[in-house]
Design an enzyme around this catalytic site. Structure first.
Site, PDB file in Angstrom:
ATOM      1  NE  ARG A 117      -3.854   0.706   1.960  1.00  0.00           N
ATOM      2  CZ  ARG A 117      -5.068   0.812   2.517  1.00  0.00           C
ATOM      3  NH1 ARG A 117      -5.220   1.564   3.597  1.00  0.00           N
ATOM      4  NH2 ARG A 117      -6.102   0.205   2.012  1.00  0.00           N
ATOM      5  CG  HIS A 144      -8.602   0.240  -2.569  1.00  0.00           C
ATOM      6  ND1 HIS A 144      -7.814  -0.854  -2.238  1.00  0.00           N
ATOM      7  CD2 HIS A 144      -9.228   0.615  -1.412  1.00  0.00           C
ATOM      8  CE1 HIS A 144      -7.960  -1.114  -0.949  1.00  0.00           C
ATOM      9  NE2 HIS A 144      -8.815  -0.254  -0.432  1.00  0.00           N
ATOM     10  CD  GLN A 147     -13.118  -1.791  -0.257  1.00  0.00           C
ATOM     11  OE1 GLN A 147     -12.282  -1.685   0.624  1.00  0.00           O
ATOM     12  NE2 GLN A 147     -14.325  -2.290  -0.030  1.00  0.00           N
ATOM     13  CG  ASP A 237     -13.457   6.568  -0.700  1.00  0.00           C
ATOM     14  OD1 ASP A 237     -13.402   6.473   0.537  1.00  0.00           O
ATOM     15  OD2 ASP A 237     -12.447   6.479  -1.439  1.00  0.00           O
ATOM     16  CB  CYS A 277     -13.946   1.456   0.403  1.00  0.00           C
ATOM     17  SG  CYS A 277     -13.492   3.194   0.479  1.00  0.00           S
ATOM     18  NE  ARG A 305     -10.350  -5.079   0.966  1.00  0.00           N
ATOM     19  CZ  ARG A 305      -9.577  -4.062   1.349  1.00  0.00           C
ATOM     20  NH1 ARG A 305     -10.114  -3.021   1.931  1.00  0.00           N
ATOM     21  NH2 ARG A 305      -8.267  -4.064   1.118  1.00  0.00           N
TER      22      ARG A 305
HETATM   23  N1  NVA Z   1      -9.903   6.887  -1.107  1.00  0.00           N
HETATM   24  C1  NVA Z   1      -9.502   6.458   0.209  1.00  0.00           C
HETATM   25  C2  NVA Z   1      -9.735   4.994   0.356  1.00  0.00           C
HETATM   26  C3  NVA Z   1      -9.366   4.423   1.691  1.00  0.00           C
HETATM   27  C4  NVA Z   1      -9.598   2.947   1.794  1.00  0.00           C
HETATM   28  C5  NVA Z   1      -8.040   6.796   0.420  1.00  0.00           C
HETATM   29  O1  NVA Z   1      -7.235   6.599  -0.504  1.00  0.00           O
HETATM   30  O2  NVA Z   1      -7.693   7.279   1.492  1.00  0.00           O
HETATM   31  N1   CP Z   2     -11.153   0.038   2.777  1.00  0.00           N
HETATM   32  C1   CP Z   2      -9.872  -0.029   3.164  1.00  0.00           C
HETATM   33  O1   CP Z   2      -8.968  -0.283   2.383  1.00  0.00           O
HETATM   34  O2   CP Z   2      -9.685   0.192   4.492  1.00  0.00           O
HETATM   35  P1   CP Z   2      -8.281   0.387   5.239  1.00  0.00           P
HETATM   36  O3   CP Z   2      -7.731   1.713   4.806  1.00  0.00           O
HETATM   37  O4   CP Z   2      -8.634   0.343   6.695  1.00  0.00           O
HETATM   38  O5   CP Z   2      -7.373  -0.737   4.849  1.00  0.00           O
END
Ligand code: NVA
Ligand code: CP
Length: 318
Positions: A117, A144, A147, A237, A277, A305
Site C-alpha cells: 500500500r 484500490h 476493495q 468514499d 469502502c 475483504r
Molecule cells: N480513497 C480512500 C480509500 C481508503 C480505503 C483513500 O485513498 O484514502
Molecule cells: N477500505 C480499506 O482499504 O480500508 P483500510 O484503509 O482500513 O485498509
C-alpha cells in the site's frame, strides 16, 4: 467446489501473476476469483479452513495507514496456512531510501508474495517488475483493486449477479472511483460517477474503463441526482483521501452537494444497497442515517475483504 475445464485453465493462468490493477484481468479471471471467494467464505462459515498456502509467507509493505487491508491480509494468509509479515515503510530500509528494485529482489528471496500500500502506482509497478514473486496492490493514489473484488462479491451476495446492474458512485473521482469504474466496465455493469467537475476521474482512467465495455455504460457527470436514477448500488468514499488531508476544508466546500443522504437514496431503485469502502466520515460524504440504515451493507463489504483476498492469494501464490 465443482471444477470445470474453464476454471482449471483460469486457475493455471493466475498462478504467479501480479495484481496491480483490475485492468490486467479478464472477466473470466475475475469471475473465477469471485467464485473462489464465495467458496472460501462458505467453508470458513462451516468451520473448515482450506489451507493451500501452508508454509508460505506474505510480506505486507505499508506506506499509508490501514485497518481493513492489514487485518484482512494478515488473518487471511494465516487462515490459508501461511504467515503474514507487517512491514511498515518507516521501519524497513525502503523508508530510508533503499531502492524499490533492490527491496524487490531481496524480498523475493524470502517471501512468496508481497502486498504493498503506497502513494505512487509507478512504485508498485517498479516493485512488481523487479520481484520474482506475485505483487498485490493494496491501494495507491490511482487504484484500490482488492476493495473492488470484495465489493463485487458483496453485490453478488445481495443481488444474485453483476451483469445488467447499475452502480452510482457519488463523490471524489479517486482511487476507489477508478477501480470501481474499471471493474464495473469489465464485468458488464453500468456505472455512473457523479463528481464536481474539477474532481472527476482523470480521462486516462475513464478511457481505460471504456475500452472494456460491451453492452454496458461508463458515464461521468456532475449531477448526483442523474447518476443515482435507476441505480442498484450507491457507492461513496471520503472527500479527502490519505495524503490529501491539507485539502479537507476546500474539499468539504466543493463536495457539499454530493452527500449520500436519504433524499438522494430515494431517487435510486427502492431495493438499492449503499456501499462504502470505509473508513467513513458521517455527516460528510454520507449521512449517519444512510450508512447506519437498512440499505447499508458496509460491514458485509468489509468482511468480504477477507474472503476475496484469500481467494486472490490462493490463486496467485498457491
Ligand atoms: N480513497 C480512500 C480509500 C481508503 C480505503 C483513500 O485513498 O484514502
Ligand atoms: N477500505 C480499506 O482499504 O480500508 P483500510 O484503509 O482500513 O485498509
Amino acid at each position: 467446489m465443482t471444477v470445470s475445464v474453464t476454471s482449471v485453465n483460469v486457475e493455471k493462468q493466475l498462478k504467479g501473476r501480479d495484481f496491480l490493477t483490475l485492468a490486467d484481468y479478464s472477466k473470466e479471471e475475475i469471475a473465477y476469483l469471485l467464485e473462489l471467494a464465495a467458496y472460501l467464505k462458505t467453508e470458513r462459515k462451516k468451520g473448515e479452513e482450506v489451507q493451500p498456502l501452508k508454509g508460505k509467507t506474505l510480506g505486507m509493505i505499508f506506506e499509508k495507514s490501514s485497518t481493513r487491508t492489514r487485518v484482512s491480509f494478515e488473518t487471511g494468509i494465516y487462515q490459508l496456512g501461511g504467515t503474514g509479515l507487517f512491514l511498515s515503510s518507516k521501519d524497513i530500509q525502503l523508508g530510508r531510501g533503499e531502492p524499490i528494485s533492490d527491496t524487490a529482489k531481496v524480498l523475493s528471496g524470502y517471501l512468496d508474495g508481497i502486498m504493498i500500500r503506497t502513494f505512487s502506482q509507478a512504485d508498485v509497478v517498479e516493485l512488481a517488475k523487479n520481484a520474482s514473486i506475485p505483487v498485490i496492490n493494496g491501494l495507491t493514489d490511482d487504484y484500490h483493486p482488492c476493495q473492488v473484488l470484495a465489493d463485487m462479491q458483496t453485490i453478488i451476495e445481495c443481488k444474485g449477479n453483476l451483469e445488467g446492474l447499475k452502480i452510482a458512485f457519488v463523490g471524489d473521482g479517486n482511487n476507489m472511483a477508478n477501480s470501481l469504474m474499471i471493474g464495473a466496465a469489465i464485468m458488464g455493469v453500468d456505472i455512473s460517477i457523479a463528481a464536481p467537475k474539477e474532481y472527476q476521474p482523470k480521462q486516462t482512467f475513464v478511457n481505460q474503463a471504456k475500452q472494456f465495455v460491451t453492452n454496458n455504460k461508463v458515464i461521468v457527470t456532475d449531477d448526483p441526482r442523474e447518476a443515482v436514477k435507476g441505480a442498484d448500488v450507491i457507492y461513496t468514499d471520503v472527500w479527502a483521501s490519505m495524503g490529501q488531508e491539507s485539502e479537507q476544508q476546500k474539499r468539504e466546500q466543493a463536495f457539499a452537494d454530493f452527500q449520500v443522504n436519504d433524499e438522494l437514496m430515494k431517487l435510486a431503485n427502492a431495493e438499492a444497497i449503499f456501499m462504502h469502502c470505509l473508513p467513513a466520515h458521517r455527516g460528510e460524504e454520507v449521512s449517519a442515517g444512510v450508512i447506519d440504515g437498512g440499505q447499508s451493507v458496509v460491514f458485509q463489504q468489509a468482511e468480504n475483504r477477507l474472503h476475496a483476498q484469500k481467494a486472490l492469494m490462493a490463486a496467485l501464490m498457491g
